[in-house]
Write a protein that holds these residues in place. Structure first.
Motif, PDB file in Angstrom:
ATOM      1  N   MET A   1       1.526  16.916 -12.233  1.00 17.14           N
ATOM      2  CA  MET A   1       0.869  16.598 -10.879  1.00 17.14           C
ATOM      3  C   MET A   1       0.135  15.297 -11.053  1.00 17.14           C
ATOM      4  O   MET A   1      -0.437  14.987 -12.123  1.00 17.14           O
ATOM      5  N   PHE A   2      -0.023  14.691  -9.896  1.00 19.97           N
ATOM      6  CA  PHE A   2      -0.929  13.489 -10.000  1.00 19.97           C
ATOM      7  C   PHE A   2      -1.611  13.186  -8.545  1.00 19.97           C
ATOM      8  O   PHE A   2      -1.324  13.629  -7.702  1.00 19.97           O
ATOM      9  N   ASP A   3      -2.718  12.354  -8.853  1.00 25.42           N
ATOM     10  CA  ASP A   3      -3.485  11.935  -7.579  1.00 25.42           C
ATOM     11  C   ASP A   3      -3.634  10.453  -8.036  1.00 25.42           C
ATOM     12  O   ASP A   3      -4.339   9.861  -8.939  1.00 25.42           O
ATOM     13  N   LEU A   4      -2.898   9.552  -7.548  1.00 24.54           N
ATOM     14  CA  LEU A   4      -2.641   8.120  -7.487  1.00 24.54           C
ATOM     15  C   LEU A   4      -3.293   7.329  -6.427  1.00 24.54           C
ATOM     16  O   LEU A   4      -3.071   7.705  -5.374  1.00 24.54           O
ATOM     17  N   PRO A   5      -4.010   6.298  -6.762  1.00 21.12           N
ATOM     18  CA  PRO A   5      -4.529   5.437  -5.363  1.00 21.12           C
ATOM     19  C   PRO A   5      -3.605   4.919  -4.806  1.00 21.12           C
ATOM     20  O   PRO A   5      -2.439   4.496  -5.470  1.00 21.12           O
ATOM     21  N   THR A   6      -3.758   4.819  -3.394  1.00 20.80           N
ATOM     22  CA  THR A   6      -2.808   4.233  -2.572  1.00 20.80           C
ATOM     23  C   THR A   6      -3.507   3.169  -1.638  1.00 20.80           C
ATOM     24  O   THR A   6      -2.908   2.979  -0.501  1.00 20.80           O
ATOM     25  N   ASP A   7      -4.643   2.712  -1.943  1.00 26.34           N
ATOM     26  CA  ASP A   7      -5.642   2.004  -1.241  1.00 26.34           C
ATOM     27  C   ASP A   7      -5.263   0.331  -1.033  1.00 26.34           C
ATOM     28  O   ASP A   7      -5.491  -0.186  -0.280  1.00 26.34           O
ATOM     29  N   THR A   8      -4.366  -0.146  -1.903  1.00 27.26           N
ATOM     30  CA  THR A   8      -3.863  -1.319  -2.064  1.00 27.26           C
ATOM     31  C   THR A   8      -2.332  -1.536  -2.289  1.00 27.26           C
ATOM     32  O   THR A   8      -1.729  -0.375  -2.462  1.00 27.26           O
ATOM     33  N   PRO A   9      -1.880  -2.771  -1.713  1.00 29.81           N
ATOM     34  CA  PRO A   9      -0.255  -2.749  -1.820  1.00 29.81           C
ATOM     35  C   PRO A   9       0.282  -2.511  -3.315  1.00 29.81           C
ATOM     36  O   PRO A   9       1.251  -1.763  -3.505  1.00 29.81           O
ATOM     37  N   LYS A  10      -0.524  -2.999  -4.177  1.00 33.39           N
ATOM     38  CA  LYS A  10      -0.265  -2.612  -5.682  1.00 33.39           C
ATOM     39  C   LYS A  10      -0.246  -1.444  -6.002  1.00 33.39           C
ATOM     40  O   LYS A  10       0.556  -0.779  -6.696  1.00 33.39           O
ATOM     41  N   HIS A  11      -1.319  -0.594  -5.521  1.00 28.34           N
ATOM     42  CA  HIS A  11      -1.404   0.857  -5.776  1.00 28.34           C
ATOM     43  C   HIS A  11      -0.308   1.509  -5.387  1.00 28.34           C
ATOM     44  O   HIS A  11       0.241   2.346  -5.965  1.00 28.34           O
ATOM     45  N   ARG A  12      -0.005   1.349  -4.131  1.00 28.15           N
ATOM     46  CA  ARG A  12       1.145   1.987  -3.477  1.00 28.15           C
ATOM     47  C   ARG A  12       2.422   1.745  -3.742  1.00 28.15           C
ATOM     48  O   ARG A  12       3.184   2.515  -4.115  1.00 28.15           O
ATOM     49  N   HIS A  13       2.819   0.500  -4.280  1.00 27.32           N
ATOM     50  CA  HIS A  13       3.813   0.244  -5.227  1.00 27.32           C
ATOM     51  C   HIS A  13       4.020   0.755  -6.725  1.00 27.32           C
ATOM     52  O   HIS A  13       5.053   1.487  -6.955  1.00 27.32           O
ATOM     53  N   ASP A  14       2.889   0.967  -7.059  1.00 21.47           N
ATOM     54  CA  ASP A  14       2.897   1.480  -8.508  1.00 21.47           C
ATOM     55  C   ASP A  14       3.040   3.176  -8.328  1.00 21.47           C
ATOM     56  O   ASP A  14       3.825   3.728  -9.124  1.00 21.47           O
ATOM     57  N   ALA A  15       2.587   3.898  -7.189  1.00 26.55           N
ATOM     58  CA  ALA A  15       2.734   5.179  -7.083  1.00 26.55           C
ATOM     59  C   ALA A  15       4.140   5.593  -6.800  1.00 26.55           C
ATOM     60  O   ALA A  15       4.651   6.498  -7.113  1.00 26.55           O
ATOM     61  N   HIS A  16       4.696   4.596  -5.760  1.00 24.61           N
ATOM     62  CA  HIS A  16       5.954   4.714  -5.417  1.00 24.61           C
ATOM     63  C   HIS A  16       7.106   4.699  -6.694  1.00 24.61           C
ATOM     64  O   HIS A  16       7.867   5.399  -6.969  1.00 24.61           O
ATOM     65  N   LYS A  17       6.579   3.921  -7.406  1.00 30.90           N
ATOM     66  CA  LYS A  17       7.566   3.687  -8.748  1.00 30.90           C
ATOM     67  C   LYS A  17       7.332   4.684  -9.509  1.00 30.90           C
ATOM     68  O   LYS A  17       8.577   5.072 -10.417  1.00 30.90           O
ATOM     69  N   PHE A  18       6.382   5.172  -9.777  1.00 34.81           N
ATOM     70  CA  PHE A  18       6.181   6.558 -10.615  1.00 34.81           C
ATOM     71  C   PHE A  18       6.908   7.709 -10.099  1.00 34.81           C
ATOM     72  O   PHE A  18       7.529   8.433 -10.718  1.00 34.81           O
ATOM     73  N   ARG A  19       6.802   7.782  -8.783  1.00 33.54           N
ATOM     74  CA  ARG A  19       7.391   8.938  -8.244  1.00 33.54           C
ATOM     75  C   ARG A  19       9.108   8.709  -8.204  1.00 33.54           C
ATOM     76  O   ARG A  19       9.890   9.817  -8.767  1.00 33.54           O
ATOM     77  N   GLU A  20       9.705   7.522  -8.146  1.00 33.31           N
ATOM     78  CA  GLU A  20      10.924   7.385  -8.279  1.00 33.31           C
ATOM     79  C   GLU A  20      11.384   7.462  -9.909  1.00 33.31           C
ATOM     80  O   GLU A  20      12.494   8.068 -10.279  1.00 33.31           O
ATOM     81  N   TYR A  21      10.464   7.244 -10.881  1.00 34.57           N
ATOM     82  CA  TYR A  21      10.675   7.285 -12.308  1.00 34.57           C
ATOM     83  C   TYR A  21      10.954   8.627 -12.449  1.00 34.57           C
ATOM     84  O   TYR A  21      11.785   9.300 -13.251  1.00 34.57           O
ATOM     85  N   LEU A  22      10.067   9.749 -11.965  1.00 34.42           N
ATOM     86  CA  LEU A  22       9.958  11.197 -12.197  1.00 34.42           C
ATOM     87  C   LEU A  22      11.556  11.500 -11.711  1.00 34.42           C
ATOM     88  O   LEU A  22      12.116  12.526 -12.272  1.00 34.42           O
ATOM     89  N   LEU A  23      12.018  11.222 -10.545  1.00 33.22           N
ATOM     90  CA  LEU A  23      13.055  11.728  -9.884  1.00 33.22           C
ATOM     91  C   LEU A  23      14.421  11.074 -10.797  1.00 33.22           C
ATOM     92  O   LEU A  23      15.329  12.073 -11.183  1.00 33.22           O
ATOM     93  N   ASP A  24      14.229  10.101 -11.162  1.00 32.79           N
ATOM     94  CA  ASP A  24      15.260   9.433 -12.101  1.00 32.79           C
ATOM     95  C   ASP A  24      15.406  10.037 -13.531  1.00 32.79           C
ATOM     96  O   ASP A  24      16.432  10.381 -13.861  1.00 32.79           O
ATOM     97  N   MET A  25      14.195  10.827 -13.795  1.00 34.91           N
ATOM     98  CA  MET A  25      14.233  11.658 -15.212  1.00 34.91           C
ATOM     99  C   MET A  25      14.825  13.126 -14.904  1.00 34.91           C
ATOM    100  O   MET A  25      14.792  13.741 -15.857  1.00 34.91           O
ATOM    101  N   GLY A  26      15.288  13.476 -13.682  1.00 34.21           N
ATOM    102  CA  GLY A  26      15.626  14.633 -13.372  1.00 34.21           C
ATOM    103  C   GLY A  26      14.561  15.745 -12.828  1.00 34.21           C
ATOM    104  O   GLY A  26      14.832  16.742 -12.758  1.00 34.21           O
ATOM    105  N   PHE A  27      13.412  15.101 -12.521  1.00 33.72           N
ATOM    106  CA  PHE A  27      12.450  16.065 -11.719  1.00 33.72           C
ATOM    107  C   PHE A  27      12.509  16.305 -10.482  1.00 33.72           C
ATOM    108  O   PHE A  27      13.309  15.509  -9.971  1.00 33.72           O
ATOM    109  N   SER A  28      12.122  17.587 -10.127  1.00 31.91           N
ATOM    110  CA  SER A  28      12.281  17.899  -8.610  1.00 31.91           C
ATOM    111  C   SER A  28      10.959  17.828  -8.035  1.00 31.91           C
ATOM    112  O   SER A  28       9.991  18.355  -8.505  1.00 31.91           O
ATOM    113  N   MET A  29      10.775  17.485  -6.609  1.00 34.39           N
ATOM    114  CA  MET A  29       9.601  17.105  -5.826  1.00 34.39           C
ATOM    115  C   MET A  29       9.356  18.542  -5.203  1.00 34.39           C
ATOM    116  O   MET A  29      10.139  19.074  -4.372  1.00 34.39           O
TER     117      MET A  29
END
Length: 101
Positions: free
Chosen positions: A6-34
């Protein structure tokens, strides 16, 4: 053994949104389900495999925000109650056991 991230990542800047999106993709690539937008689960199998996943998540975690990792036995995971639009998404099921000869 099940692992929930479970996570609460900031999305207030373009970099934060990019980092949060990449982290979600990483979890999916590792086989996690949303399960929800910031809640992901994965069947790990044996408890001794958990540190490997924790280490990988720590290494790939964004530098801002909070990430919480929980572990559940199969029985505990089966006891989770999901209230809401059940037709939309169900909790993942344990993979069937393989028999090795």
């Amino acid at each position: 053994m099940w692992m929930m991230v479970m996570f609460d990542l900031p999305t207030d800047t373009p970099k934060h949104r990019h980092d949060a999106h990449k982290f979600r993709e990483y979890l999916l690539d590792m086989g996690f389900s949303m399960n929800q937008y910031s809640v992901y689960t994965k069947f790990i199998g044996a408890k001794d495999l958990c540190p490997r996943y924790v280490s990988a998540i720590k290494q790939y975690a964004p530098t801002s925000g909070n990430i919480t990792i929980l572990f559940f036995t199969d029985k505990q995971f089966d006891d989770i109650i999901l209230i809401g639009d059940l037709d939309y998404r169900e909790l993942p099921q344990s993979p069937e056991q393989f028999m090795l000869f």
